[in-house]
Design an enzyme around this catalytic site. Structure first.
Site, mmCIF file in Angstrom:
data_model
loop_
_atom_site.group_PDB
_atom_site.id
_atom_site.type_symbol
_atom_site.label_atom_id
_atom_site.label_comp_id
_atom_site.label_asym_id
_atom_site.label_seq_id
_atom_site.Cartn_x
_atom_site.Cartn_y
_atom_site.Cartn_z
ATOM 1 N N ASN A 9 0.872 -1.183 0.000
ATOM 2 C CA ASN A 9 0.000 0.000 0.000
ATOM 3 C C ASN A 9 0.903 1.226 0.000
ATOM 4 O OD1 ASN A 9 -1.911 1.949 0.332
ATOM 5 N ND2 ASN A 9 -2.337 1.489 2.500
ATOM 6 N N LYS A 11 0.041 4.195 -0.447
ATOM 7 C CA LYS A 11 -0.673 5.389 0.046
ATOM 8 C C LYS A 11 -0.405 6.559 -0.906
ATOM 9 C CE LYS A 11 -0.031 3.553 4.642
ATOM 10 N NZ LYS A 11 -0.259 3.732 6.056
ATOM 11 N N HIS A 97 -9.702 1.003 4.129
ATOM 12 C CA HIS A 97 -8.468 1.235 4.892
ATOM 13 C C HIS A 97 -8.776 2.189 6.045
ATOM 14 C CE1 HIS A 97 -4.428 2.515 5.940
ATOM 15 N NE2 HIS A 97 -4.007 1.414 5.353
ATOM 16 N N GLU A 99 -7.303 4.643 7.187
ATOM 17 C CA GLU A 99 -7.123 6.075 6.900
ATOM 18 C C GLU A 99 -8.343 6.630 6.177
ATOM 19 O OE1 GLU A 99 -3.296 5.591 5.015
ATOM 20 O OE2 GLU A 99 -2.477 4.990 6.954
ATOM 21 N N GLU A 169 -6.022 -5.059 10.103
ATOM 22 C CA GLU A 169 -5.006 -4.055 10.412
ATOM 23 C C GLU A 169 -5.374 -3.329 11.702
ATOM 24 O OE1 GLU A 169 -2.836 -2.832 6.591
ATOM 25 O OE2 GLU A 169 -4.585 -1.558 6.760
ATOM 26 N N GLY A 175 1.733 2.201 10.759
ATOM 27 C CA GLY A 175 2.658 3.322 10.650
ATOM 28 C C GLY A 175 3.257 3.744 11.980
ATOM 29 N N SER A 215 2.838 -2.278 10.413
ATOM 30 C CA SER A 215 4.291 -2.283 10.633
ATOM 31 C C SER A 215 4.966 -3.612 10.275
ATOM 32 C CB SER A 215 4.614 -1.853 12.071
ATOM 33 O OG SER A 215 4.112 -0.544 12.313
HETATM 34 C C1 PEP Z 1 -1.060 0.108 5.787
HETATM 35 O O1 PEP Z 1 -0.958 1.178 5.235
HETATM 36 O O2 PEP Z 1 -2.006 -0.603 5.476
HETATM 37 C C2 PEP Z 1 -0.064 -0.293 6.776
HETATM 38 C C3 PEP Z 1 -0.219 -1.435 7.392
HETATM 39 O O3 PEP Z 1 0.976 0.567 6.986
HETATM 40 P P1 PEP Z 1 2.368 0.228 7.751
HETATM 41 O O4 PEP Z 1 2.866 -1.060 7.156
HETATM 42 O O5 PEP Z 1 3.252 1.386 7.418
HETATM 43 O O6 PEP Z 1 2.057 0.107 9.196
#
Ligand code: PEP
Length: 253
Positions: A9, A11, A97, A99, A169, A175, A215
């Site tokens: 992803n 983003k 997601h 976000e 998630e 993040g 992460s």
């Molecule tokens: C994500 O954007 O779905 C995500 C899991 O980000 P990160 O791996 O940076 O935590």
């Protein structure tokens, strides 16, 4: 065996030249992806066609959009429809997601509409779910995620949900550098599978690829992916670094 997936992803990151350079690095390595392994690159809308062109002919590597709108077409300035994505040959779309849920106020009911329009246009959703920190601290994460699935997915027929991709998630791990423990990931994935088995059947639940996101990086991918109910990962930050993501791809079981 269920499909094992490494999903990137990106983003809202990278200029086009950086995006192309990243894909060049990813495909320069001859990946030994088995038939049950997939790589999905969820890239910003303006780069979908460029990345598709780069990966043309590569086995088991696909692009995904990071979102789509609920309507087919019309006066919705700034939105992108599932029909448009289908018209350029995109096969996957990330929906829900955290976000998008947080900054764009996407709720479970709106996401049900997005899932429907995506399926109508032959797009395969990567449906994201997961709890915020306060819910985890209260110990009510199982119920929280169950409600997300019930309200956005459980209107689907058995046929429609078979083979679906869900990304768990936990928001507190996205993040933040803070990863759920392997056991926390496994427990939630098993919970998701059992809720789906209860609504549909064990066969349907066993067909669903449940990715862990939060992460994931080169150094922890292998151990997280080795958990029984973890079928790969949805990766943000580490997917922007070629070496990191290549190791993550190679960590699929
Ligand atoms: C994500 O954007 O779905 C995500 C899991 O980000 P990160 O791996 O940076 O935590």
């Amino acid at each position: 065996m269920r499909t094992q997936i490494a999903a990137a992803n990106w983003k809202m990151n990278l200029a086009l030249s950086e995006a192309e350079a990243l894909v060049d690095q990813l495909i320069a390595v001859p990946h030994q992806l088995n038939n049950n392994q997939l790589v999905i690159l969820a890239v910003p809308f303006p780069y979908l066609i460029a990345v598709q062109n780069k990966i043309a002919g590569k086995k088991n590597i696909f692009v995904a959009a990071q979102n789509c709108y609920t309507k087919k077409s019309g006066a919705f300035t700034g939105e992108v429809s599932a029909a448009m994505l289908q018209s350029i040959g995109v096969e996957y779309v990330v929906l829900g997601h955290s976000e998008r849920r947080e900054y764009f106020k996407e709720d479970n009911s709106l996401l049900a509409d997005k899932v429907n329009i995506a399926l109508e246009h032959n797009l395969k959703p990567v449906f994201c779910c997961g709890e915020p920190l306060a819910v985890r601290e209260a110990g009510t994460q199982d119920k929280y995620v169950e409600t997300q699935l019930q309200e956005s997915l459980f209107h689907l027929s058995e046929h429609e949900i078979t083979g679906f991709i869900i990304a768990y998630e936990p928001i507190w791990a996205i993040g933040t550098g803070k990863t759920a423990t392997n056991q926390q990931a496994q427990d939630m994935h098993a919970n998701i599978r059992s809720v789906i088995a209860g609504k549909y059947s064990v066969t349907v639940a066993d067909s669903i690829s449940i990715l862990y996101g939060g992460s994931v990086k080169a150094s922890n991918a292998k151990e997280i992916f080795s958990m029984t109910d973890v079928d790969g990962g949805l990766v943000g930050g580490a997917s922007l670094i070629a070496d990191e993501f290549i190791t993550i791809m190679n960590s699929l079981k």
